[in-house]
Design an enzyme around this catalytic site. Structure first.
Site, PDB file in Angstrom:
ATOM      1  CD  GLU A 277      -2.935  -1.251   0.035  1.00 11.77           C
ATOM      2  OE1 GLU A 277      -3.212  -0.175  -0.470  1.00 11.77           O
ATOM      3  OE2 GLU A 277      -3.164  -2.487  -0.459  1.00 11.77           O
ATOM      4  CG  ASP A 359       1.899  -7.184  -5.941  1.00 15.15           C
ATOM      5  OD1 ASP A 359       1.238  -6.624  -5.111  1.00 15.15           O
ATOM      6  OD2 ASP A 359       1.162  -7.949  -6.806  1.00 15.15           O
TER       7      ASP A 359
END
Length: 418
Positions: A277, A359
């Site tokens: 995030e 990611d």
């Protein structure tokens, strides 16, 4: 006009039958290269979870692809059967000031939309509860629905009043001035959402695990995120799903973890989620999405302005509508909804690219591939996600990459950098 609506209704019914049949009957086999790997759902989901995941995904997909055009039918219905015109005339008769006229009109229009769409929303809620994703009581769910109704109505009143005012002042360039005003309005909503809108639905409080908070804030410092605390949101009385996010701008920026995430994941798994995030923030995805939204809204509103003018010129008399009528607002809402749906495959593709980047950022920051993989597996099993959806579902619904691709790509990237 009523005959035209009947024809559209028949087309919609045929479409609903065909798309439902396809989504229910189609099976998307797992590609051979994934079978037996850590991305294979057979390796981390039970047989029961696999069956439930398949059934739940089909239900959700059918509801989405039927409900979306149903919203367009609502706009056509209120226009072609005179409801919009009736609401506008009554609003102008009952109240004096333009803002209150707009408010009454939008509330009436929103009530019709809410009532007609309610069966779809209730079906979605019931299915989520039946499959154990939602544990929210009906009373709590209805409370959220009414909050959403009034938040949406208030925002729509502001938007519709501004558009109506600009159409009256500048019939040809109203769309451009609307676009200019939408920029500060969007920024204002981003600033307000974490501290005003989100707390209407759920309770937020400082995270109770102070050791984890220290670890998260240290990670935030590495990512240049100006945060001095981490928030926990109580979701365990509503859902079994897991989530975390970073949102807001300026002093209202918030790092938030669902309590379900804290309860069911290890600290290393939580830290990987937070690193992901934070990657969105540090990689400027929020800024890029904002700029992209501004650019697309310019194009979209330009098209809306042209199509609105053509629609009123060709069909205004048949619908008893003029260019500056408040009753014509559903035409604009309909065109906007159609354009938004048409643009969703492209916007979803960009979003999936950002997810891959976040990611990779997270694995660079944590260097913990095992926690990363186990996190994705847990997210899939707890949420009964379809890790390998049909192409049409992926294009129109998936803002995140399918989990089978996500796990595989992350493992490949980890091996490349190590």
């Amino acid at each position: 006009m009523k005959k035209f609506f009947l024809g559209v209704l028949i087309i919609y019914a045929v479409y609903a039958v065909l798309i439902s049949s396809y989504l229910v009957l189609v099976e998307t086999p797992l590609p051979a290269q994934y079978i037996g790997t850590e991305a294979d759902p057979q390796m981390f989901m039970s047989e029961e979870q696999l069956v439930l995941s398949s059934e739940l995904s089909k239900w959700r997909n059918v509801i989405y692809f039927i409900h979306t055009p149903f919203e367009w039918m609502i706009y056509l219905f209120v226009l072609l059967f005179g409801l919009s015109q009736l609401f506008a005339r009554w609003s102008e008769k009952v109240v004096k000031y333009h803002l209150f006229q707009t408010g009454l009109y939008v509330i009436l229009l929103s009530c019709v939309s809410f009532i007609l769409s309610y069966p779809f929303k209730y079906l979605s809620y019931s299915i989520s509860k039946q499959y154990g994703i939602s544990i929210q009581t009906f009373h709590s769910w209805m409370k959220d629905q009414f909050i959403s109704f009034w938040v949406g109505a208030i925002l729509l009143i502001i938007v519709v009043h501004v558009i109506w005012f600009l159409i009256n002042k500048s019939p040809k360039r109203w769309w451009f001035y609307t676009w200019l005003l939408s920029i500060p309005f969007t920024l204002f909503l981003m600033f307000l959402q974490p501290v005003v809108i989100d707390p209407l639905y759920n309770d937020f409080y400082p995270i109770q695990d102070k050791e984890l908070e220290i670890a998260v804030l240290q990670m935030a410092e590495q990512a240049d995120i100006p945060a001095d605390r981490v928030y926990e949101v109580k979701m365990s009385d509503k859902t079994n799903a897991l989530n975390a996010y970073v949102n807001g701008i300026g002093k209202n920026l918030r790092i938030v973890l669902w309590d379900t995430t804290l309860e069911r994941l290890t600290q290393d798994e939580v830290l990987f989620i937070m690193a992901h995030e934070m990657g969105h923030y540090d990689l400027h995805h929020l800024r890029q999405l904002l700029l992209g939204t501004i650019a697309l809204s310019f194009i979209g509103l330009f098209i809306v302005g042209k199509l609105y003018h053509v629609t009123i010129r060709k069909y205004g008399n048949k619908m008893n509508l003029k260019h500056h009528d408040l009753a014509a607002i559903p035409i604009i809402l309909l065109i906007l909804s159609l354009l938004s749906f048409a643009a969703s495959p492209m916007s979803n593709m960009v979003s999936r690219a950002y997810e891959y980047q976040a990611d990779r950022y997270a694995i660079e920051l944590t260097n913990d591939i095992e926690s990363a993989v186990s996190t994705f597996q847990r997210l899939s099993s707890e949420g009964l996600s379809d890790v390998n959806p049909p192409a049409i579902v992926k294009f129109f619904r998936y803002t995140h990459p399918p989990m089978v691709e996500r796990i595989t790509q992350l493992r490949k990237y980890y091996e490349e950098i190590n």
